[in-house]
Design a protein around this motif. Structure first.
Motif, PDB file in Angstrom:
ATOM      1  N   ALA A 369      16.743   2.847   9.305  1.00 35.17           N
ATOM      2  CA  ALA A 369      16.006   1.772   9.959  1.00 35.17           C
ATOM      3  C   ALA A 369      16.418   1.674  11.423  1.00 35.17           C
ATOM      4  CB  ALA A 369      16.259   0.453   9.249  1.00 35.17           C
ATOM      5  N   ALA A 494       4.083   1.112  14.404  1.00 35.42           N
ATOM      6  CA  ALA A 494       4.614   0.696  13.105  1.00 35.42           C
ATOM      7  C   ALA A 494       4.554   1.858  12.114  1.00 35.42           C
ATOM      8  CB  ALA A 494       3.814  -0.485  12.576  1.00 35.42           C
ATOM      9  N   ALA A 495       3.447   2.588  12.144  1.00 34.53           N
ATOM     10  CA  ALA A 495       3.325   3.731  11.235  1.00 34.53           C
ATOM     11  C   ALA A 495       4.385   4.785  11.536  1.00 34.53           C
ATOM     12  CB  ALA A 495       1.931   4.336  11.354  1.00 34.53           C
ATOM     13  N   THR A 497       7.303   4.299  12.967  1.00 35.32           N
ATOM     14  CA  THR A 497       8.598   3.773  12.527  1.00 35.32           C
ATOM     15  C   THR A 497       8.770   3.981  11.025  1.00 35.32           C
ATOM     16  OG1 THR A 497       8.297   2.073  14.191  1.00 35.32           O
ATOM     17  CG2 THR A 497      10.120   1.773  12.661  1.00 35.32           C
ATOM     18  N   ALA A 498       7.730   3.664  10.284  1.00 31.53           N
ATOM     19  CA  ALA A 498       7.832   3.797   8.824  1.00 31.53           C
ATOM     20  C   ALA A 498       8.038   5.253   8.428  1.00 31.53           C
ATOM     21  CB  ALA A 498       6.570   3.251   8.172  1.00 31.53           C
ATOM     22  N   PHE A 501      11.545   6.365   9.314  1.00 30.21           N
ATOM     23  CA  PHE A 501      12.468   5.759   8.356  1.00 30.21           C
ATOM     24  C   PHE A 501      12.461   6.545   7.048  1.00 30.21           C
ATOM     25  CE2 PHE A 501      12.931   2.881   4.725  1.00 30.21           C
ATOM     26  CZ  PHE A 501      14.174   2.338   4.976  1.00 30.21           C
ATOM     27  N   ASN A 502      11.258   6.779   6.526  1.00 34.14           N
ATOM     28  CA  ASN A 502      11.148   7.489   5.257  1.00 34.14           C
ATOM     29  C   ASN A 502      11.765   8.877   5.307  1.00 34.14           C
ATOM     30  OD1 ASN A 502       9.826   5.317   4.282  1.00 34.14           O
ATOM     31  ND2 ASN A 502       7.804   6.267   4.194  1.00 34.14           N
ATOM     32  N   THR A 553      10.296   4.155  -0.194  1.00 35.94           N
ATOM     33  CA  THR A 553       9.311   4.465   0.844  1.00 35.94           C
ATOM     34  C   THR A 553       8.008   3.730   0.572  1.00 35.94           C
ATOM     35  OG1 THR A 553       8.736   6.473  -0.363  1.00 35.94           O
ATOM     36  CG2 THR A 553      10.252   6.718   1.459  1.00 35.94           C
ATOM     37  N   THR A 556       8.460   0.364   1.928  1.00 37.06           N
ATOM     38  CA  THR A 556       8.381   0.412   3.393  1.00 37.06           C
ATOM     39  C   THR A 556       6.928   0.423   3.854  1.00 37.06           C
ATOM     40  OG1 THR A 556      10.203   1.952   3.215  1.00 37.06           O
ATOM     41  CG2 THR A 556       9.272   1.614   5.401  1.00 37.06           C
ATOM     42  N   MET A 557       6.131   1.322   3.266  1.00 40.50           N
ATOM     43  CA  MET A 557       4.747   1.433   3.688  1.00 40.50           C
ATOM     44  C   MET A 557       4.025   0.125   3.436  1.00 40.50           C
ATOM     45  SD  MET A 557       4.881   4.310   4.953  1.00 40.50           S
ATOM     46  CE  MET A 557       3.302   4.778   5.600  1.00 40.50           C
ATOM     47  N   VAL A 560       5.120  -2.453   6.109  1.00 41.98           N
ATOM     48  CA  VAL A 560       4.541  -2.181   7.420  1.00 41.98           C
ATOM     49  C   VAL A 560       3.038  -2.419   7.401  1.00 41.98           C
ATOM     50  CG1 VAL A 560       4.000  -0.340   9.034  1.00 41.98           C
ATOM     51  CG2 VAL A 560       6.309  -0.594   8.135  1.00 41.98           C
ATOM     52  N   TYR A 561       2.388  -1.862   6.401  1.00 39.18           N
ATOM     53  CA  TYR A 561       0.941  -1.949   6.379  1.00 39.18           C
ATOM     54  C   TYR A 561       0.456  -3.300   5.934  1.00 39.18           C
ATOM     55  CZ  TYR A 561      -0.118   2.425   8.148  1.00 39.18           C
ATOM     56  OH  TYR A 561      -0.277   3.437   9.018  1.00 39.18           O
TER      57      TYR A 561
END
Lengths: 604, 358
Positions: A369, A494-495, A497-498, A501-502, A553, A556-557, A560-561
């Motif tokens: 993160a 944001a996408a 970043t995600a 991260f993943n 993950t 996370t998605m 974010v989404y």
């Protein structure tokens, strides 16, 4: 837009501050460690020898594997675009029944990949796979090993790497001004013409960026060829990894990596040239949000629906089987004999009750993160400046920032160790090895090229007149950045970043060399529990970790989404006029489509 | 707007990170620097090993804690652990390394990473199995050719590695490696190539020797990623291949196959897992105590009992699984000049990867 003289660029204090920080970062963490490791590799006793090149070019196997990697890279750049654009259009542009479900199926690549994905496809199409046994019943003459070699690798990698399309191309598509589409239709353009002449050209910057990524993915292919390539289609990456690990052959690994790196940079240069000079944003005074299009030709409509659902099956079957197999014992997974009554929770119990417990998960989540946020946060400014000012200085910076794409991560890590295992003035005389910071630096570094490419592409589709208007009204640089530009690129940021991260969650190659002994991330634990030589349980553990990572993950998605979607919707209500319902359709259908479009809706 | 604050915070973190680098010990960037301080928390020993899988790491940590040692195990494959130890030699992080075989340790020692130390149990082990100075033997492992004994009787089975590619009935029935990154594969080749030593040949090996390697790769069935040899034997894809002695009993059970091993007339290569003290450790006394404890006959005996291993420590052998001890008692060890192998292994691996692997 283009050709800002260096001198005028240097007048802005914002540029100067970002420039100084960037120069230091590039010098300290991109150039210096890698120059060190390359020097140590190519000039072991102070003198250069052409040994590496001579050895490599006379090796048939190396040349063939290198050729295969390039073949795969070129082929993937085409196939991923075809499939990727298709699934984006199906989920975001055309009116397709059940597009939300389709979206979820296609989105399965967000949450998993690597060797387990290849194994998942093998369960289905491999010589003992489900589909193969069905096919053999229908066509008794079929070779059970039909799904192998270049074809199989290309198919699997194509379906596995459409993630960037689903995130970034879809996002760019939603930014298209619907009025241009309507105008074209009023002038009598067909669906196909609109797509080809209006929609796709607007997506160009993003398509160029994801094409480079597909090319790079093909060049670096590792697990799919290992599992499905067979004797005839092996790629160069396994050889690079073996040679990286052997100190006496490390020059060969470095040379191979540099060859691949130079190819990537060439690709980048070609794409940058293609991208140059175009206008990729709407110039209309009042733009409106995109509406989904009905496919008017009934035959085409049926064909597209059928294809969409076939692809849905292709995408989701491997995930389902992986989840199922994660409950089976290791022997069943490897021999492909699955019986429902042999499914137990034993694998999960074993993995989760280890002494280390959840600690490695927490460590990895925190590291990933932090690294993802730092990379995106820092590069937001950089990408903006590189996109705005085009001159030799910014071009040089841009290419330097791609250094991490050139070398394998193990070499990057070794470079950091040999550069910072003693007090070094570049970091204020500190020793970085043995601290927790060094892994964070490496994580940030490896994510820079990807982050930069995608951010730059997303800045390219921002209408510069908005910024100019704000500037004329007296807004300061940072204010414009914060209030005008940032909201526009935020969904993409944001996408990114995600995704960053993943992808860092289960990193092993970097962590193995740089992790602090008391703060070990998940990748090391996974490796210890899944290595081929570590017993039957190893393979079962691989599946369990994959499913656990899918959960993280996936969350996370969703975060974010789900969040940016809700916000996007809220802002849209506040700022933009509600789009006229140009396409008449059943109210219910509209609602659900709008829901699907919620994911990362842009604010315009 | 909240998202903006997150991003701004990230940007601040970049600046803090920069400050952290500059100030050295500045208390910035809370999440990264708090647990740092170069392993300075008390007397925790950092132990590098490749022998932590299948619960060995957890078992050792627990046993060590009972004995009053606080250890942190860092697991890595043999090659990774070796590279890590060598890369860190200017500012070592590990205090102890164990589990790597003699080939890896002689490479590590040549780089000046090890501190000579004679453990308390040095008298209980065969000094020939190590260098008698910096690294000391713990566990013996035989690198074997195993075959499916349901398919081949002892008479019909191969008698040596070379039979695999010279006799038609074994061609395409044995699994061959697809990479030489693992210790087991390297030892197999050490065993084969050592027989063809010829100082005038390429890399010290005669043409005849290189021809054997070529044949090995041409006639074998390539290993499949993430599919164990035993799984392939179970499904009938292949019937034989390389295997370290310690895994056989366990895998026979898991995959429900029966495997016998071949003892060539020249003998079999032995991998000997070692332990050593890392030069530059700041916890030398504690680390030496740990080595004395871990190599002692009690601990080695328990370890052998639990993980079916063959301890080098003579007293510990009494506690080990008698089947394992008997197997090793009858085993003829191949006479390999390890110095010669160690000097050339890197170049051999390179040559094989480039020229012979298909």
């Amino acid at each position: 837009m283009s050709g800002t003289p260096v001198r005028s660029m240097a007048r802005s204090p914002f540029v100067l501050v970002v420039g100084v920080v960037l120069t230091w970062f590039i010098a300290a963490f991109l150039v210096w460690p890698n120059v060190n490791i390359l020097m140590a590799t190519f000039f072991p006793d102070g003198s250069f020898s052409g040994r590496a090149a001579e050895k490599l070019f006379s090796s048939q196997r190396a040349m063939k594997a290198l050729g295969n990697s390039f073949l795969l890279a070129v082929a993937l750049s085409i196939t991923v675009n075809l499939v990727g654009v298709f699934i984006v259009l199906v989920t975001h542009y055309f009116r397709i029944r059940g597009s939300r479900i389709l979206f979820l199926g296609y989105a399965s690549t967000f949450i998993y990949g690597g060797i387990v994905l290849a194994a998942g496809y093998k369960f289905i199409y491999g010589d003992k796979g489900i589909v193969t046994s069905l096919l053999v019943k229908v066509f008794p003459g079929l070779d059970p090993g039909w799904f192998s070699g270049f074809f199989a690798v290309l198919v699997v990698m194509t379906f596995a790497t459409t993630t960037n399309h689903m995130l970034f191309v879809a996002n760019a598509l939603k930014g298209i001004d619907y009025q241009t589409v309507e105008a074209a239709r009023n002038l009598g353009a067909s669906t196909w013409t609109i797509l080809r002449r209006i929609v796709l050209p607007m997506l160009k910057p993003t398509l160029f960026a994801v094409t480079i990524l597909s090319f790079l993915t093909g060049l670096g292919a590792l697990s799919a060829p290992q599992v499905l390539g067979g004797r005839d289609f092996q790629t160069i990456t396994p050889m690079i990894l073996t040679f990286t690990n052997s100190p006496t052959s490390r020059d060969l690994a470095a040379l191979l990596a540099v060859i691949l790196g130079v190819a990537t940079i060439l690709m980048l240069a070609v794409m940058s040239r293609l991208e140059k000079g175009g206008t990729y944003f709407s110039v209309s005074k009042v733009s409106s949000a995109l509406q989904k299009q009905q496919i008017t030709n009934p035959v085409a409509n049926v064909v597209v629906h059928t294809l969409a659902y076939l692809l849905f099956a292709v995408y989701t079957l491997p995930v389902l089987l992986i989840v199922l197999y994660s409950f089976a014992d290791g022997a069943a997974i490897q021999t492909g004999q699955l019986s429902l009554n042999s499914l137990t929770l034993e694998n999960y119990a074993r993995v989760l009750t280890q002494q280390s417990g959840l600690r490695p998960f927490v460590v990895s989540v925190v590291y990933s993160a932090l690294a993802a946020l730092i990379a995106v946060g820092g590069l937001l400014f950089v990408a903006r400046l590189l996109q705005k000012y085009r001159n030799w200085v910014s071009t040089a910076f841009e290419y330097l920032l791609h250094i991490p794409w050139i070398l394998p991560s193990a070499l990057l890590a070794l470079g950091l160790i040999i550069s910072y295992d003693h007090p070094n003035p570049l970091v204020g005389g500190a020793v970085l090895t043995g601290t927790t910071v060094i892994l964070l630096i490496a994580f940030v570094t490896v994510k820079i090229p990807f982050t930069l490419r995608m951010l730059k592409a997303s800045f390219a589709s921002v209408n510069s007149s908005l910024e100019e208007a704000a500037a004329i009204m007296g807004a300061k640089t940072l204010y414009v950045f914060r209030r005008i530009l940032l909201p526009l690129v935020l969904p993409a940021a944001a996408a990114i970043t995600a995704l960053n991260f993943n992808s860092l969650l289960d990193d092993y190659d970097t962590a193995i060399f740089l992790a602090h002994p008391l703060v070990q991330p998940l990748g090391l634990v996974i490796k210890a529990n899944t290595d081929g030589a570590e017993g039957v349980e190893g393979v079962a553990n691989t599946f369990v970790y994959t499913v656990l990572l899918m959960v993280i993950t996936g969350i996370t998605m969703y975060l974010v989404y789900g969040r940016s979607g809700r916000k996007g919707l809220g802002k849209k209500r506040l700022r933009a006029a509600p789009p006229p319902a140009a396409v008449p359709g059943p109210a219910l259908g509209m609602m659900s489509d709008d829901d699907a479009a919620k994911t990362a809706a842009p604010v315009r | 707007m909240r998202k903006f604050h997150t991003l701004a915070a990230a940007a601040v973190a970049v600046a803090l990170l920069a400050g952290c680098g500059g100030g050295g010990t500045s208390p910035a960037a809370p999440a990264d620097s708090s647990p740092a301080a170069a392993g300075g928390s008390g007397e925790t020993l950092v132990v590098y090993t490749n022998s932590n899988g299948e619960g060995r790491g957890d078992w050792l940590s627990a046993k060590a804690a009972e004995a009053g040692f606080k250890i942190e195990i860092v697991g890595a494959g043999g090659a990774d652990a070796t590279n890590k130890l060598i890369a860190e030699k200017n500012n070592p992080i590990a205090d102890i390394a164990f589990g790597l075989n003699n080939m890896y340790f002689s490479q590590i020692k040549a780089e000046g990473v090890l501190e000579p130390y004679e453990p308390a149990w040095a008298g209980d082990v065969d000094k020939e199995l190590a260098d008698g100075e910096a690294y000391w033997p713990l566990v013996k492992q035989a690198i074997l050719l195993g075959y499916n004994s349901d398919k081949f009787s002892k008479d019909a089975a191969p008698r040596d590695w070379t039979d695999l590619w010279t006799k038609d009935e074994f061609k395409a029935r044995y699994e061959r490696v697809t990479g030489l990154g693992t210790a087991t594969a390297q030892l197999v080749f050490a065993g084969i190539l050592s027989r063809y030593r010829d100082d005038s040949g390429d890399l010290g090996i005669s043409d005849e020797g290189w021809k054997q390697v070529e044949q090995y790769f041409q006639n074998g069935s390539p290993a499949v990623a993430k599919t164990d040899l035993f799984a392939r034997i179970a499904s009938g894809e292949v019937d034989m291949g390389q295997m370290p002695s310690s895994i056989i009993a366990d895998r026979e059970k898991s995959f429900n196959v029966n495997v016998e091993t071949v003892i060539p007339s020249v003998g079999v290569p032995l991998a000997v897992e070692q332990i050593a003290l890392v030069k530059g450790t700041k916890k030398k006394d504690e680390a030496q105590k740990f080595i004395d404890w871990f190599g002692s006959s009690d601990v080695q005996g328990e370890f052998a009992q639990k993980f079916n291993s063959m301890p080098v420590n003579k007293t510990a052998q009494a506690k080990a699984n008698p089947d394992v001890v008997n197997f090793f008692a009858d085993l003829k060890q191949q006479d390999i000049d390890w110095e010669f192998v160690q000097e050339n292994m890197g170049a051999w691996v390179e040559k094989i990867e480039l020229e012979y692997m298909t």
